[in-house]
Design a protein around this motif. Sequence first.
Motif, short mmCIF file in Angstrom:
data_model
loop_
_atom_site.label_atom_id
_atom_site.label_comp_id
_atom_site.label_asym_id
_atom_site.label_seq_id
_atom_site.Cartn_x
_atom_site.Cartn_y
_atom_site.Cartn_z
N GLU A 173 0.84 -1.18 0.00
CA GLU A 173 0.00 0.00 0.00
C GLU A 173 0.88 1.24 0.00
O GLU A 173 1.90 1.28 0.68
CB GLU A 173 -0.88 -0.02 1.25
N GLY A 174 0.49 2.25 -0.75
CA GLY A 174 1.26 3.49 -0.83
C GLY A 174 1.08 4.35 0.39
O GLY A 174 0.45 3.97 1.39
N LYS A 175 1.62 5.58 0.32
CA LYS A 175 1.52 6.52 1.43
C LYS A 175 0.06 6.95 1.63
O LYS A 175 -0.69 7.06 0.68
CB LYS A 175 2.35 7.77 1.15
N LYS A 176 -0.28 7.20 2.87
CA LYS A 176 -1.63 7.68 3.20
C LYS A 176 -1.52 9.11 3.66
O LYS A 176 -0.53 9.52 4.27
CB LYS A 176 -2.25 6.84 4.31
N LYS A 177 -2.56 9.89 3.40
CA LYS A 177 -2.57 11.27 3.87
C LYS A 177 -3.12 11.36 5.25
O LYS A 177 -3.92 10.63 5.70
CB LYS A 177 -3.39 12.13 2.93
#
Length: 177
Positions: A173-177
């Motif tokens: 999973e990529g970066k989350k804000k």
Amino acid sequence: MSRIGKHSVPVPAGVDVAVNGQLVTAKGKLGSLSLTLIDDITAKLEDGKVVVAPANDSKRARVMWATSRTLINNMVTGVNQGFTINLEINGVGYRAAVQGKELVMQLGYSHDVKYPIPEGITIKCDKPTAISVSGFDKQKVGQVAAEIRGWKKPEPYKGKGIKYDTETIIRKEGKKK
């Protein structure tokens, strides 16, 4: 007792196998391969089958018994049917094409990657995103496929790169804000 080594290697029609001491040669419609066995292993041709057995009870003989049988089986299968490994290219603008005796790949670098095709190996690109590596020597086919894959290994975030068609890329999973 080796579970793999105790099985004999069947020789199909159209393949000639010769055992001369420690040298085993196989000739078929695709080519010819030879293998020199270690001194701890013996091979015999009996009733259209190659029988591999350890020459003594040493640990090295027991270890190499099944390995030698598998190498002989790969030789016989290779000169009769051949081996094929399929690669897939994923990524925007990534593609490959065969030009003469070179595989030319565009993999997001500032230059095209040119891979010379070795002797005994056939590379086809039916689609710009699919590469098929085939030949009669299993080790060489696998080595060439691994070298091509090594130019741009698949990354876990978007799955971009060159992967085997049977390979599953575990995505992160990529970066989350």
